[in-house]
Design a protein around this motif. Structure first.
Motif, PDB file in Angstrom:
ATOM      1  N   HIS A  68      18.603 -33.089 -12.406  1.00  0.00           N
ATOM      2  CA  HIS A  68      18.212 -31.936 -11.346  1.00  0.00           C
ATOM      3  C   HIS A  68      18.211 -32.174  -9.986  1.00  0.00           C
ATOM      4  O   HIS A  68      18.280 -31.029  -9.213  1.00  0.00           O
ATOM      5  CB  HIS A  68      16.905 -31.665 -12.063  1.00  0.00           C
ATOM      6  N   ASP A 425      22.904 -23.644 -13.141  1.00  0.00           N
ATOM      7  CA  ASP A 425      21.534 -24.352 -13.492  1.00  0.00           C
ATOM      8  C   ASP A 425      20.630 -24.341 -12.150  1.00  0.00           C
ATOM      9  O   ASP A 425      19.557 -23.833 -12.460  1.00  0.00           O
ATOM     10  CB  ASP A 425      21.832 -25.836 -13.740  1.00  0.00           C
ATOM     11  N   ARG A 429      16.675 -22.746 -12.297  1.00  0.00           N
ATOM     12  CA  ARG A 429      15.448 -23.640 -11.868  1.00  0.00           C
ATOM     13  C   ARG A 429      14.839 -23.516 -10.666  1.00  0.00           C
ATOM     14  O   ARG A 429      13.645 -23.636 -10.504  1.00  0.00           O
ATOM     15  CB  ARG A 429      15.746 -25.343 -11.898  1.00  0.00           C
TER      16      ARG A 429
END
Length: 556
Positions: A68, A425, A429
């Motif tokens: 991440h 993604d 997030r």
């Protein structure tokens, strides 16, 4: 693109150092959390097995936290690319020269508004014979975009400066007798998910509203080489879903109370309304077919991989395709001839011949129709009328049961959701998905969040089932050159999105008051059969006049 590959190399090099990175702290994971999670995944483990899993799950969490930290941009490619070609398939690999029928003696219309609905060959004739200039034609269509764009909510950005520069280059080439292609000097619009230097590429959604990608997409480069003139970035449903974007809902030119469907919403709407001679759309699941059907356009969804997607927004790497949206089949064939091909960056792309002749032998072509989707329709349905027209012309049309029990919709939407969640993604997030316009359960913010819980094992199982579906469908589909299906039938569209087969969607009846013409879709039974389905669609359009209908409110 080189920066992307350096980033990937960095990830590979540093993954081995995960266990040595003290800054990554895994949260505690308990056995009770494993028990609760099992319910979501249709799993059940014993107490001993759960206890054994704890350390590995904690290590996995460290990996996720590490990954991440990269916030991979949408442009980073997938290393595993999809190939629709099965071992039993064989293809002609030689490209033949294509002769385009450009009219020789065509005069400018007394009412220049009629130019809005001229075909590409007609416009090409006017330009080649110096009846008008590309600059004049470009300004004509830009003025129509300015006049009607807000009415249809179909324009995100006008590219007027780029357009005039490209039009001047085209006129200079005409003055020297240089003809690059029939598209030379012809204005067009791009769905606003393709990067073009100096323009915004908004993906139709607020989180990317001001995004500028200093890259020229492959399809834009192909059209630039052909001499075409980019005049607008057209609207799309946000992140390529539906017809709603940050500027509103793109409207159906036949009925402003209706949306144009999507996600190539502006491409279909603007083309049908005569605001551009043609436009480029994309499809993952219905995004060329649906707006073409709803708005009365002729849209060509090519074989998967036929047009390199470099410089375009990635939604689902194993399903995304690029194709033309036009007002007739010959125009669609012409545009496809100059955009198709591969490049070194889109490893799923493949350059295959497009041997378009513009004609087919109706007595020898193998045509079928999906009786399980068409026989139950009313007797006056457009689909049945199309079949009768073809039979009256001497075409032998075979009734077949189109596969409908393979759960293709579920397979495709699972692949699409998982890949889209990876492609976006960082958006999920970051929490910036809350800025998107469409917030109801069936739209992307919730879909991308929910897809985070699709296990990698199940995703790969679905991909393997996809291959089984391809193998099961191939013997039936490949028996025919053309398979007729209703345009909005989910399972035929989902199946051919999984297999990669091409199709063309076109008007198939007369428009009723307040409605676009009904539509039909012709599936190519074989991969890379765009030349056949486009020529067959052209033949049908020569038998009828359905494609010559235009929405009255945009006809002057």
């Amino acid at each position: 693109m080189q920066n992307v590959y350096r980033l990937i190399k960095t990830i590979v090099c540093f993954t081995s150092l995960l266990v040595l990175t003290p800054s990554i702290r895994a949260q505690e994971i308990s056995v009770s959390e494993i028990i609760n999670t099992e319910k979501m995944y249709d799993l059940h483990f014993t107490a001993a097995k759960r206890d054994s899993m704890l350390n590995q799950l904690k290590a996995n969490l460290k990996l996720y936290q590490y990954l991440h930290g990269f916030n991979l941009p949408n442009s980073v490619p997938l290393s595993n690319w999809f190939d629709p070609v099965l071992p039993a398939m064989t293809f002609n690999t030689k490209q033949q020269a294509i002769t385009w029928n450009i009219p020789e003696r065509l005069a400018m219309p007394a009412d220049t508004n009629q130019l809005a609905f001229y075909t590409i060959p007609q416009l090409a004739s006017l330009l080649r014979h110096h009846k008008t200039t590309s600059v004049q034609l470009t300004r004509f269509f830009i003025n129509r975009l300015k006049k009607y764009g807000d009415t249809l909510h179909c324009v995100i950005s006008l590219t007027e400066e780029i357009a005039i520069e490209q039009a001047k280059k085209a006129d200079a080439a005409f003055a020297k007798g240089i003809y690059k292609s029939p598209l030379q000097g012809i204005p067009y619009g791009l769905k606003d998910l393709f990067a073009v230097k100096g323009t915004r590429t908004t993906y139709g959604t607020p989180p990317f509203k001001d995004q500028v990608i200093e890259e020229d997409a492959f399809v834009y480069q192909q059209l630039e080489k052909a001499g075409a003139v980019l005049i607008a970035k057209l609207s799309m449903g946000e992140l390529a879903m539906d017809d709603i974007w940050f500027g509103g809902q793109t409207k159906n030119p036949w009925n402003l109370q209706q949306g144009s469907n999507g996600s190539s919403a502006g491409s279909a709407s603007a083309t049908v309304a005569g605001l551009v001679p043609f436009a480029i759309g994309t499809e993952t699941y219905g995004s060329i077919v649906a707006p073409s059907a709803v708005c009365g356009a002729t849209g060509l969804r090519p074989t998967f991989g036929s047009v390199a997607r470099t410089g375009g927004m990635n939604l689902a790497w194993t399903s995304d395709r690029i194709g033309p949206i036009c007002r007739n089949a010959e125009d669609a064939a012409l545009v496809f001839a100059f955009i198709h091909g591969s490049d070194t960056y889109d490893r799923a792309s493949r350059t295959m011949p497009f041997n378009y002749t513009g004609t087919v032998d109706l007595k020898n072509i193998k045509v079928a129709y999906a009786k399980n989707y068409i026989d139950t329709l009313p007797g006056n349905s457009a689909e049945k009328a199309v079949i009768k027209t073809l039979k009256d012309a001497g075409v032998q049309v075979t009734a077949i049961d189109f596969p409908s029990n393979l759960h293709t919709n579920d397979l495709l939407t699972t692949i699409w959701a998982a890949e889209a969640a990876a492609a976006f993604d960082p958006l999920t997030r970051s929490g910036k998905d809350s800025l998107m316009v469409q917030q109801w359960q069936s739209r992307y913010p919730n879909m991308l969040r929910s897809a985070r819980f699709i296990p990698a094992v199940e995703y790969l199982t679905v991909c393997r089932l996809r291959y089984m579906v391809m193998q099961q469908a191939f013997p039936l589909l490949s028996k025919y050159d053309i398979i007729i299906v209703p345009s909005m039938a989910d399972e035929p569209m989902a199946l051919t999105c999984l297999t990669g087969n091409p199709c063309i969607t076109l008007p198939a009846g007369n428009a009723a008051a307040g409605n676009a013409p009904p539509s039909i879709t012709l599936i190519g039974g074989k991969l890379y059969s765009e030349a056949v389905i486009a020529a067959f669609a052209k033949k049908f359009q020569q038998m009828t006049t359905y494609h010559q209908q235009h929405p009255p409110m945009f006809s002057n």
